[in-house]
Design an enzyme around this catalytic site. Structure first.
Site, PDB file in Angstrom:
ATOM      1  N   LYS A 183     -25.662  74.800   6.824  1.00 18.58           N
ATOM      2  CA  LYS A 183     -26.601  73.944   7.405  1.00 18.58           C
ATOM      3  C   LYS A 183     -26.305  73.288   8.682  1.00 18.58           C
ATOM      4  O   LYS A 183     -25.315  72.576   8.990  1.00 18.58           O
ATOM      5  CB  LYS A 183     -26.626  72.545   6.407  1.00 18.58           C
ATOM      6  CG  LYS A 183     -27.698  71.617   6.753  1.00 18.58           C
ATOM      7  CD  LYS A 183     -27.444  70.063   6.359  1.00 18.58           C
ATOM      8  CE  LYS A 183     -26.909  69.299   7.514  1.00 18.58           C
ATOM      9  NZ  LYS A 183     -27.503  69.050   8.640  1.00 18.58           N
ATOM     10  N   THR A 237     -15.288  62.025  11.161  1.00 18.18           N
ATOM     11  CA  THR A 237     -14.217  61.527  10.387  1.00 18.18           C
ATOM     12  C   THR A 237     -14.733  60.802   9.212  1.00 18.18           C
ATOM     13  O   THR A 237     -14.455  61.202   7.919  1.00 18.18           O
ATOM     14  CB  THR A 237     -13.337  60.693  11.148  1.00 18.18           C
ATOM     15  OG1 THR A 237     -12.517  61.627  11.972  1.00 18.18           O
ATOM     16  CG2 THR A 237     -11.985  60.297   9.867  1.00 18.18           C
ATOM     17  N   GLY A 240     -16.601  63.134   6.893  1.00 17.79           N
ATOM     18  CA  GLY A 240     -15.452  63.795   6.258  1.00 17.79           C
ATOM     19  C   GLY A 240     -14.941  63.401   5.145  1.00 17.79           C
ATOM     20  O   GLY A 240     -14.770  63.842   3.933  1.00 17.79           O
ATOM     21  N   GLU A 257     -12.923  69.682   9.534  1.00 15.26           N
ATOM     22  CA  GLU A 257     -12.419  69.631  11.095  1.00 15.26           C
ATOM     23  C   GLU A 257     -13.127  68.545  11.602  1.00 15.26           C
ATOM     24  O   GLU A 257     -14.448  68.453  11.909  1.00 15.26           O
ATOM     25  CB  GLU A 257     -12.846  70.945  11.633  1.00 15.26           C
ATOM     26  CG  GLU A 257     -12.044  71.075  12.820  1.00 15.26           C
ATOM     27  CD  GLU A 257     -12.978  71.092  14.013  1.00 15.26           C
ATOM     28  OE1 GLU A 257     -12.754  69.662  14.644  1.00 15.26           O
ATOM     29  OE2 GLU A 257     -13.547  71.584  14.766  1.00 15.26           O
ATOM     30  N   CYS A 291     -14.787  67.753  20.118  1.00 14.24           N
ATOM     31  CA  CYS A 291     -13.871  66.995  19.252  1.00 14.24           C
ATOM     32  C   CYS A 291     -12.229  67.114  19.774  1.00 14.24           C
ATOM     33  O   CYS A 291     -11.634  66.130  19.784  1.00 14.24           O
ATOM     34  CB  CYS A 291     -14.106  67.523  17.745  1.00 14.24           C
ATOM     35  SG  CYS A 291     -13.696  69.485  17.805  1.00 14.24           S
ATOM     36  N   GLU A 388     -13.371  57.473  18.986  1.00 18.60           N
ATOM     37  CA  GLU A 388     -13.965  58.667  19.665  1.00 18.60           C
ATOM     38  C   GLU A 388     -15.109  58.344  20.201  1.00 18.60           C
ATOM     39  O   GLU A 388     -16.072  57.962  19.627  1.00 18.60           O
ATOM     40  CB  GLU A 388     -14.099  59.981  18.510  1.00 18.60           C
ATOM     41  CG  GLU A 388     -14.407  61.153  19.204  1.00 18.60           C
ATOM     42  CD  GLU A 388     -14.684  62.083  17.984  1.00 18.60           C
ATOM     43  OE1 GLU A 388     -15.370  61.864  16.937  1.00 18.60           O
ATOM     44  OE2 GLU A 388     -14.266  63.329  18.235  1.00 18.60           O
TER      45      GLU A 388
END
Ligand code: NDP
Length: 479
Positions: A183, A237, A240, A257, A291, A388
């Site tokens: 995807k 994150t 994730g 990742e 990233c 981030e």
């Protein structure tokens, strides 16, 4: 000397890309008409590019079924040397069609054409070449461990390197004898859809590669699917962590990742001009949508002032604008949502008391843009030093001793990458041993190579992509 060094426009033609009005879902080697759709746009001018399918749970089900069928009916049994031939073919076709892919990548994602042309495409092809080489050598890669394919891999990728992330995911999976359902990100589906053409051109058996487009709901359905054996995810994150929670106890293999907040550490004995180039490449490459971007600059106090001065002067020469202009250094921000996030964090930086610098640059009126930004006078507790940003925004901090540099660099929940600039080899090794980061670059930054494993510590995820290490998540071992 001429006073005006302005560049003449050098637009790359888009004629090479033949976009369809509407794209289906690529399942079992066929285009399946979706029941729901959305429009994908170009972030450089907000113009619609094509209508894209929003895959439902039923569509994901069909795709997994096709992948399972292809896995059981020949692909997993194929000798490695035969699988390698397909991967070599894909690599060569990507090279042959690289201009077409590069233009489409810049059109749909907003990255400068010189980056998609000179970085994304060569690296994507190199990834297929590299893993083609491993396909018939798995027993040598893992001696006495009898490596077997895992089965059906569900792969979810982000929008910052759409085709390259596809290559990172698909090449090792296929080399190991798995089949995949991938995807792409909602905002950047077009190069993955063009890749389906490559899959057909390479005569890959139907169902070995399936592409389902859509938003997070499609990704969620893939994660939840009971017949998927492995999930590979690159993205935030937050998502994730949600995926990890959902997979706990299911026995599915998982690699994550995730985000990063890399430290780029500059010692006073380094080659300063080279370091400035590395800092610029570290944070303004791909608009900072990286990233492993070097978003925290740690300058040794003794060189802080000349370094910041050189950096600001260099920023004035960066050309911001049309991603399809061959002179552009910083292109468009990928989406309105990402632009809002950058603006929010930059406002937080100003409110918390950091000093902002942006070079004078005229941004286009339409589309999503953000000027290259440097924050000085940043405290470690500020949001811009902790979170981030995923945009062209650098926070400059200082240190005095190597110990202090290590402590500050590691003071983050992330651990994806770091950079060290010094002329002393012993110091590079000393630092690399202490930095909690998956990749440590020395006197360079943002260098990628398919032979080198990439991945994180802590909240940057786990598992490695690239290199021999990148095979392991796609294998089980009958030991
Ligand atoms: P996401 O993590 O949401 O997106 C990554 C991929 O996961 C996309 O394909 C996304 O689909 C999909 N996805 C979203 N929700 C789910 C879910 N519940 N289950 C399964 N798959 C899902 O990142 P965003 O695009 O929202 O970006 C948010 C922030 O994440 C950025 O600002 C940046 O800080 C960070 N980021 C980090 C990346 C990295 O490489 N480390 C890459 C991208 C983002 P969809 O596109 O439809 O949302």
């Amino acid at each position: 000397m001429p006073a005006d060094w302005a560049y003449a426009p050098a637009p790359e033609s888009t004629d090479i890309v033949k976009l369809r009005e509407r794209y289906g879902l690529f399942i079992g080697g066929e285009w399946i008409e979706p029941t729901e759709t959305y429009e994908t746009i170009s972030p450089r001018d907000e113009e619609p590019l094509a209508v894209i399918g929003q895959a439902t749970e039923q569509d994901v089900d069909l795709a997994v079924e096709a992948a399972r069928g292809a896995f059981a009916n020949g692909w997993s049994e194929l000798p490695g040397s035969e699988r390698a031939k397909y991967l070599f073919r894909i690599a060569r076709i990507l090279q042959e069609r690289s201009r077409e892919f590069a233009v489409l990548e810049s059109l749909n994602g907003g990255k400068p054409i010189k980056e998609s042309r000179d970085v994304d495409l060569p690296l994507a092809a190199a990834h297929f070449f590299y893993y083609a080489g491993w396909a018939d050598k798995l027993e040598y890669a893992f001696p006495n461990r009898r490596p077997q394919p895992v089965g059906v891999a569900g792969q979810i990728i982000p929008w910052n390197f759409p085709l390259l992330m596809l290559a990172w995911k698909i090449a090792p999976a296929l080399a190991c004898g798995n089949t995949v359902v991938l995807k792409p990100a909602e905002t950047t589906p077009l190069t993955a859809l063009l890749f389906c053409d490559v899959v057909r051109q390479a005569e890959l058996p139907p169902g070995v590669v399936n592409i389902v487009t859509g938003d997070g709901r499609t990704g969620g359905a893939l994660v939840e699917h009971p017949d998927v054996d492995k999930i590979a995810f690159t993205g935030s994150t937050e998502v994730g962590k949600a995926i990890m929670r959902r997979l706990a106890g299911t026995g599915k293999k998982l690699t994550l990742e995730l985000g990063g907040k890399a430290a780029n550490i500059v010692f006073d004995d380094c080659a300063l001009d080279q370091a400035v180039e590395g800092i610029v490449n570290g944070i303004y490459f791909n608009q900072g949508h990286v990233c492993c971007a070097g978003s925290r600059l740690f300058a040794q106090e003794s060189i802080y002032e000349p370094l910041v001065e050189k950096l600001k002067r260099r920023l004035e020469t960066l050309r911001v604008g049309d991603p399809l202009d061959k002179n552009t250094d910083v292109g468009a921000i990928n989406s309105k949502m990402q632009l809002d996030k950058i603006v929010d964090l930059v406002e937080a930086g100003k409110a918390e008391g950091a000093d902002i610098y942006q070079p004078p640059c005229r941004l286009p009126e339409k589309g999503y843009w953000f000027a290259p930004t440097v924050f000085t006078n940043v405290a470690q507790s500020y949001r811009i030093a902790q979170e981030e940003i995923f945009g062209p925004v650098l926070s400059v901090l200082t240190f005095r001793t190597p110990d202090e540099a290590v402590e500050k660099a590691n003071n983050t929940p992330y651990g994806l990458s770091a950079g060290v600039w010094t002329e002393k080899g012993s110091r590079i090794l000393w630092m690399a041993n202490r930095l909690r980061a998956g990749v440590v670059w020395a006197n360079t930054f943002n260098r990628f190579d398919p032979t080198s494993p990439f991945g994180g510590y802590k909240e940057s995820g786990f598992g490695r992509e690239g290199g021999r290490h990148g095979l392991e998540p796609y294998l089980r071992f009958d030991e």
